[in-house]
Motif scaffolding. Structure first.
Motif, mmCIF file in Angstrom:
data_model
loop_
_atom_site.group_PDB
_atom_site.id
_atom_site.type_symbol
_atom_site.label_atom_id
_atom_site.label_comp_id
_atom_site.label_asym_id
_atom_site.label_seq_id
_atom_site.Cartn_x
_atom_site.Cartn_y
_atom_site.Cartn_z
ATOM 1 N N UNK A 26 0.815 -1.284 0.172
ATOM 2 C CA UNK A 26 -0.076 -0.047 0.113
ATOM 3 C C UNK A 26 0.914 1.075 -0.108
ATOM 4 N N UNK A 27 0.513 2.099 -0.752
ATOM 5 C CA UNK A 27 1.315 3.461 -0.957
ATOM 6 C C UNK A 27 0.322 4.525 -0.564
ATOM 7 N N UNK A 28 0.326 4.948 0.901
ATOM 8 C CA UNK A 28 -0.502 5.984 1.382
ATOM 9 C C UNK A 28 -0.515 7.405 0.796
ATOM 10 N N UNK A 29 0.747 7.673 0.504
ATOM 11 C CA UNK A 29 0.948 9.034 -0.183
ATOM 12 C C UNK A 29 0.222 9.113 -1.645
ATOM 13 N N UNK A 30 0.340 7.939 -2.309
ATOM 14 C CA UNK A 30 -0.284 8.245 -3.847
ATOM 15 C C UNK A 30 -1.503 7.414 -3.717
ATOM 16 N N UNK A 31 -1.915 7.096 -2.575
ATOM 17 C CA UNK A 31 -3.372 6.463 -2.442
ATOM 18 C C UNK A 31 -3.546 5.379 -3.470
ATOM 19 N N UNK A 32 -2.566 4.339 -3.499
ATOM 20 C CA UNK A 32 -2.639 3.354 -4.350
ATOM 21 C C UNK A 32 -2.166 2.089 -3.656
ATOM 22 N N UNK A 33 -2.298 0.997 -4.443
ATOM 23 C CA UNK A 33 -1.744 -0.221 -3.980
ATOM 24 C C UNK A 33 -1.020 -1.058 -5.250
ATOM 25 N N UNK A 34 -0.139 -1.666 -4.925
ATOM 26 C CA UNK A 34 0.778 -2.069 -5.861
ATOM 27 C C UNK A 34 0.746 -3.833 -5.750
ATOM 28 N N UNK A 35 0.132 -4.274 -6.606
ATOM 29 C CA UNK A 35 0.028 -5.589 -6.567
ATOM 30 C C UNK A 35 1.149 -6.399 -7.392
ATOM 31 N N UNK A 36 1.819 -7.522 -6.832
ATOM 32 C CA UNK A 36 2.897 -8.209 -7.556
ATOM 33 C C UNK A 36 2.404 -9.722 -7.601
ATOM 34 N N UNK A 37 2.550 -10.025 -8.877
ATOM 35 C CA UNK A 37 2.060 -11.566 -8.883
ATOM 36 C C UNK A 37 3.332 -12.351 -9.534
ATOM 37 N N UNK A 38 3.664 -13.422 -8.616
ATOM 38 C CA UNK A 38 4.846 -14.015 -8.893
ATOM 39 C C UNK A 38 5.060 -14.577 -10.322
ATOM 40 N N UNK A 39 6.085 -14.874 -10.770
ATOM 41 C CA UNK A 39 6.262 -15.501 -12.048
ATOM 42 C C UNK A 39 7.471 -14.894 -12.817
ATOM 43 N N UNK A 40 7.819 -15.427 -13.919
ATOM 44 C CA UNK A 40 9.036 -15.200 -14.659
ATOM 45 C C UNK A 40 8.750 -14.699 -15.852
ATOM 46 N N UNK A 41 8.639 -13.274 -16.066
ATOM 47 C CA UNK A 41 8.941 -12.600 -15.058
ATOM 48 C C UNK A 41 7.728 -11.956 -14.208
ATOM 49 N N UNK A 42 7.944 -11.172 -12.970
ATOM 50 C CA UNK A 42 6.829 -11.047 -12.328
ATOM 51 C C UNK A 42 5.832 -9.916 -12.927
#
Length: 75
Positions: A26-42
């Motif tokens: 969670x990025x409170x400053x930008x009011x966003x979330x970053x989701x990361x999905x594992x993989x090659x590449x992620x």
């Protein structure tokens, strides 16, 4: 992520398979979330607060439709 107008930027199709490890920051400053999905590449997906709210409303509906489709007999 400072967007001045509603937008979506897409560079490719992504398929997230069952069992894929998904994490978020969670990025409170930008009011966003970053989701990361594992993989090659992620794969990373950044969503605004409002986009997350929309997902929370739509995802249960989408899952319900998938479950109903699974239960229908195939002709």
């Amino acid at each position: 992520m400072s967007l001045t107008a509603p937008s979506a930027q897409v560079g490719a199709w992504v398929v997230i398979e069952s069992g894929t490890d998904i994490k978020f920051v969670a990025n409170e400053l930008e009011e966003s979330i970053e989701l990361t999905f594992a993989g090659d590449p992620a794969f990373e997906l950044v969503l605004s607060r409002e986009s997350v709210r929309q997902c929370l409303e739509l995802f249960p509906q989408a899952l319900a439709e998938l479950e109903m489709a699974r239960q229908k007999p195939v002709d």
